[in-house]
Scaffold this active site. Structure first.
Site, PDB file in Angstrom:
ATOM      1  N   GLU A  35     122.304  65.675  23.450  1.00  0.00           N
ATOM      2  CA  GLU A  35     122.068  66.295  22.143  1.00  0.00           C
ATOM      3  C   GLU A  35     123.327  66.970  21.606  1.00  0.00           C
ATOM      4  O   GLU A  35     123.602  66.932  20.412  1.00  0.00           O
ATOM      5  CB  GLU A  35     120.901  67.285  22.224  1.00  0.00           C
ATOM      6  CG  GLU A  35     119.548  66.643  22.517  1.00  0.00           C
ATOM      7  CD  GLU A  35     119.090  65.654  21.453  1.00  0.00           C
ATOM      8  OE1 GLU A  35     119.708  65.591  20.372  1.00  0.00           O
ATOM      9  OE2 GLU A  35     118.113  64.933  21.704  1.00  0.00           O
ATOM     10  N   TYR A 118     117.598  72.530  15.818  1.00  0.00           N
ATOM     11  CA  TYR A 118     117.345  71.140  16.208  1.00  0.00           C
ATOM     12  C   TYR A 118     117.460  70.948  17.723  1.00  0.00           C
ATOM     13  O   TYR A 118     116.537  70.453  18.381  1.00  0.00           O
ATOM     14  CB  TYR A 118     118.303  70.165  15.494  1.00  0.00           C
ATOM     15  CG  TYR A 118     118.251  68.834  16.176  1.00  0.00           C
ATOM     16  CD1 TYR A 118     117.161  67.994  15.972  1.00  0.00           C
ATOM     17  CD2 TYR A 118     119.216  68.463  17.113  1.00  0.00           C
ATOM     18  CE1 TYR A 118     117.041  66.799  16.661  1.00  0.00           C
ATOM     19  CE2 TYR A 118     119.107  67.281  17.804  1.00  0.00           C
ATOM     20  CZ  TYR A 118     118.022  66.453  17.579  1.00  0.00           C
ATOM     21  OH  TYR A 118     117.898  65.288  18.283  1.00  0.00           O
ATOM     22  N   ASP A 136     115.513  66.725  12.390  1.00  0.00           N
ATOM     23  CA  ASP A 136     116.924  66.429  12.150  1.00  0.00           C
ATOM     24  C   ASP A 136     117.049  65.815  10.759  1.00  0.00           C
ATOM     25  O   ASP A 136     116.085  65.732  10.004  1.00  0.00           O
ATOM     26  CB  ASP A 136     117.478  65.494  13.238  1.00  0.00           C
ATOM     27  CG  ASP A 136     117.019  64.070  13.041  1.00  0.00           C
ATOM     28  OD1 ASP A 136     115.976  63.863  12.388  1.00  0.00           O
ATOM     29  OD2 ASP A 136     117.700  63.152  13.513  1.00  0.00           O
ATOM     30  N   CYS A 200     109.051  48.675   7.260  1.00  0.00           N
ATOM     31  CA  CYS A 200     108.686  50.081   7.494  1.00  0.00           C
ATOM     32  C   CYS A 200     107.179  50.236   7.688  1.00  0.00           C
ATOM     33  O   CYS A 200     106.393  49.789   6.849  1.00  0.00           O
ATOM     34  CB  CYS A 200     109.135  50.949   6.328  1.00  0.00           C
ATOM     35  SG  CYS A 200     108.694  52.690   6.540  1.00  0.00           S
ATOM     36  N   CYS A 206     104.120  55.242   1.263  1.00  0.00           N
ATOM     37  CA  CYS A 206     105.350  55.938   0.892  1.00  0.00           C
ATOM     38  C   CYS A 206     105.343  56.326  -0.590  1.00  0.00           C
ATOM     39  O   CYS A 206     105.301  55.472  -1.473  1.00  0.00           O
ATOM     40  CB  CYS A 206     106.564  55.057   1.192  1.00  0.00           C
ATOM     41  SG  CYS A 206     108.129  55.846   0.751  1.00  0.00           S
TER      42      CYS A 206
END
Length: 288
Positions: A35, A118, A136, A200, A206
DNA sequence: TACCCGTGGTT
DNA sequence: TAACCAAGGGT
């Protein structure tokens, strides 16, 4: 709003990349190191450096026992070398305050050097399997598009954590997957440029797609030009120190032909101020 | 909050 | 080819 969890989980199971830190038993230390490296550095550049790092320092105590200079050198050209220094400091803090074990508690993680909202939650969720929102830049972009119907998210803030929490299933294991899946979708499908809406899993729901892909007003600040910048100067100085380490370099020999000597000296001073370099006896070297 | 902090691949 | 972009954090 049907919720994004179920389609994200199904998509993730079939489409997630096989990345080192997703291997079973990768460990909290490995997750923490990954990370740090992934903060603003692309996955493909991180992977080889991560494996080398963990091979050299398999535990926080191993890194804590090394000199900061070794961490900065091993960091090589990953960029933002303060992260190497901060990762080393975090390792010392883990050794001294947590008996060498990467903490599981989010507040304890947040108290470590170089760990923010984060990274703290990413470790708690991906290494320990706890239920927290991990947000994020990819996640923020996915939520902005799917839920808000805008091309780009607003500035990051604490509200991001609450709205992601609202998307998490009660089941702890599923919540972890939804966190990872939202990031993954943003990374490989719902990308900043040229999103792949045809593959997607959230396309049908969406809001941005339904609205006809309206463009966001660009409030983003243009990234400062790198050529000729102080950052470039710092990078050049630090590269010299890395390549010379563990030897020191005479100040007169540190990028002596840099076009702007005032800028060169400013870079040296700022590196010293950041703890990335030390000066003594007319020579410059990485922190010992 | 706005700004600073590296580096290299992609468009 | 200059600009964009990349699993943020500290100040």
């Amino acid at each position: 709003m049907p919720g994004i969890a179920a389609p994200l989980i199904a998509w993730y199971r079939g489409s997630a990349r096989d990345l080192p830190w997703r291997r079973p038993g990768f460990g909290a230390w490995g997750t923490l190191v990954s990370e740090f490296m992934l903060q603003q550095t692309p996955v493909a550049r991180v992977i080889p450096h991560l494996e080398a790092w963990l091979g050299r320092w398999p535990t926080p105590a191993d890194l804590a026992a090394a000199a900061p200079a070794e961490a900065v050198t091993q960091w090589a050209n990953l960029g933002y070398p303060r992260r190497a220094l901060w990762l080393h400091r975090a390792a010392v803090e883990i050794r001294d305050r947590h008996d060498g074990t990467v903490p599981r508690d989010v507040d304890a993680l947040l108290a470590l050097t170089g760990i923010g909202d984060y990274t703290a939650r990413a470790v708690a969720v991906f290494a320990y399997g706890d239920r927290h929102p991990v947000v994020d830049t990819n996640t923020r972009r996915v939520l902005a598009r799917v839920v808000d119907g805008v091309a780009q998210p607003g500035p990051p803030g604490k509200a991001d954590l609450a709205r992601m929490t609202a998307e998490l299933p009660d089941d702890i294991g599923e919540a972890a997957i939804v966190n990872a899946a939202a990031m993954e979708l943003g990374a490989i499908v719902c990308t900043a440029r040229a999103p792949k809406c045809d593959v997607c899993p959230l396309a049908a729901q969406c809001a941005w797609r339904a609205a006809g892909y309206p463009a966001s007003e660009d409030r983003r600040r243009r990234q400062a030009k790198y050529e000729g910048s102080d950052r470039q100067a710092r990078g050049a100085v630090l590269r010299v120190l890395r390549e010379a380490a563990p030897a020191a370099v005479l100040l007169d020999d540190v990028v002596p032909d840099w076009p702007d000597p005032v800028q060169r000296d400013r870079a040296i001073d700022s590196l010293i101020s950041d703890g990335l370099a030390e000066a003594e006896g007319g020579a410059l070297f990485l922190p010992r």
